[in-house]
Motif scaffolding. Structure first.
Motif, PDB file in Angstrom:
ATOM      1  N   ILE A  21       0.839  -1.205   0.000  1.00 13.89           N
ATOM      2  CA  ILE A  21       0.000   0.000   0.000  1.00 13.89           C
ATOM      3  C   ILE A  21       0.873   1.253   0.000  1.00 13.89           C
ATOM      4  CG2 ILE A  21      -1.631   1.362   1.374  1.00 13.89           C
ATOM      5  CD1 ILE A  21      -2.945  -1.327   2.178  1.00 13.89           C
ATOM      6  N   ARG A  25       0.896   4.058  -2.883  1.00  9.02           N
ATOM      7  CA  ARG A  25       0.614   5.445  -2.515  1.00  9.02           C
ATOM      8  C   ARG A  25       1.739   6.369  -3.001  1.00  9.02           C
ATOM      9  NH1 ARG A  25       0.091   5.137   3.018  1.00  9.02           N
ATOM     10  NH2 ARG A  25      -2.108   4.671   2.808  1.00  9.02           N
ATOM     11  N   LEU A  50      -4.849  -2.628  -6.807  1.00  4.10           N
ATOM     12  CA  LEU A  50      -5.627  -2.383  -5.590  1.00  4.10           C
ATOM     13  C   LEU A  50      -6.697  -3.447  -5.391  1.00  4.10           C
ATOM     14  CD1 LEU A  50      -5.822   1.485  -5.916  1.00  4.10           C
ATOM     15  CD2 LEU A  50      -4.552   0.188  -4.176  1.00  4.10           C
ATOM     16  N   HIS A  51      -7.319  -3.890  -6.464  1.00  2.00           N
ATOM     17  CA  HIS A  51      -8.332  -4.946  -6.339  1.00  2.00           C
ATOM     18  C   HIS A  51      -7.696  -6.282  -5.952  1.00  2.00           C
ATOM     19  CE1 HIS A  51     -12.096  -2.944  -7.316  1.00  2.00           C
ATOM     20  NE2 HIS A  51     -11.388  -2.189  -8.136  1.00  2.00           N
ATOM     21  N   LEU A  53      -5.219  -6.530  -3.923  1.00  2.00           N
ATOM     22  CA  LEU A  53      -5.074  -6.411  -2.467  1.00  2.00           C
ATOM     23  C   LEU A  53      -6.399  -6.700  -1.770  1.00  2.00           C
ATOM     24  CD1 LEU A  53      -2.809  -3.264  -2.010  1.00  2.00           C
ATOM     25  CD2 LEU A  53      -2.287  -5.598  -1.322  1.00  2.00           C
ATOM     26  N   LEU A  54      -7.477  -6.148  -2.312  1.00  2.00           N
ATOM     27  CA  LEU A  54      -8.793  -6.393  -1.714  1.00  2.00           C
ATOM     28  C   LEU A  54      -9.152  -7.876  -1.753  1.00  2.00           C
ATOM     29  CD1 LEU A  54     -10.844  -3.385  -3.120  1.00  2.00           C
ATOM     30  CD2 LEU A  54     -10.072  -3.721  -0.765  1.00  2.00           C
ATOM     31  N   HIS A  63      -6.102  -0.892   6.416  1.00  2.00           N
ATOM     32  CA  HIS A  63      -5.764  -1.268   5.032  1.00  2.00           C
ATOM     33  C   HIS A  63      -6.922  -0.943   4.102  1.00  2.00           C
ATOM     34  CE1 HIS A  63      -2.814  -4.522   6.643  1.00  2.00           C
ATOM     35  NE2 HIS A  63      -2.175  -3.384   6.451  1.00  2.00           N
ATOM     36  N   VAL A  67      -6.765   1.575   0.885  1.00  2.00           N
ATOM     37  CA  VAL A  67      -7.075   1.126  -0.471  1.00  2.00           C
ATOM     38  C   VAL A  67      -8.251   1.920  -1.024  1.00  2.00           C
ATOM     39  CG1 VAL A  67      -7.902  -0.830  -1.853  1.00  2.00           C
ATOM     40  CG2 VAL A  67      -6.062  -1.165  -0.197  1.00  2.00           C
ATOM     41  N   ASP A  68      -9.258   2.155  -0.196  1.00  2.00           N
ATOM     42  CA  ASP A  68     -10.413   2.944  -0.632  1.00  2.00           C
ATOM     43  C   ASP A  68      -9.990   4.356  -1.024  1.00  2.00           C
ATOM     44  OD1 ASP A  68     -13.305   3.284  -0.997  1.00  2.00           O
ATOM     45  OD2 ASP A  68     -13.151   4.637   0.729  1.00  2.00           O
TER      46      ASP A  68
END
Length: 108
Positions: A21, A25, A50-51, A53-54, A63, A67-68
């Motif tokens: 993350i 960033r 990012l998806h 990671l989700l 977290h 991510v959001d």
């Protein structure tokens, strides 16, 4: 070559997610800035990262918030019009003016 599955304990996995993350960033926005050839890495690449990671399912509340926030930044970036590179600067504004006069016959 034999492959082995590496399993991580919860704190190791959380640390890797934190690092991922932090990396996203740090480099996402600079990589999206366009030059004459377009972005270095497009928004679709970052959205996919990012998806992914989700999809791990191992994200803490902080977290998820990070991510959001990054996904919202991507949404905002995609909503902004790209910069216009084709606008020409008037010729009078681009004329080079030397800082000091250069002698016509200067020899070394």
């Amino acid at each position: 070559m034999e492959r082995t599955l590496i399993t991580l304990n919860g704190s190791s996995q959380a640390a890797l997610i934190d690092q991922d993350i932090a990396h996203i960033r740090r480099v996402m926005r600079p990589s999206l800035h366009r030059d004459l050839g377009g972005p270095i890495l497009p928004a679709t690449y970052w959205r996919k990262r990012l998806h992914q990671l989700l999809d791990t399912g191992s994200l803490s509340h902080s977290h998820l918030c990070a991510v959001d926030s990054l996904l919202l930044q991507l949404d905002q970036f995609e909503a902004e019009p790209p910069p216009v590179w084709d606008e020409r600067v008037p010729a009078a504004a681009t004329a080079f003016q030397p800082l000091r006069p250069v002698p016509a016959a200067s020899h070394i």
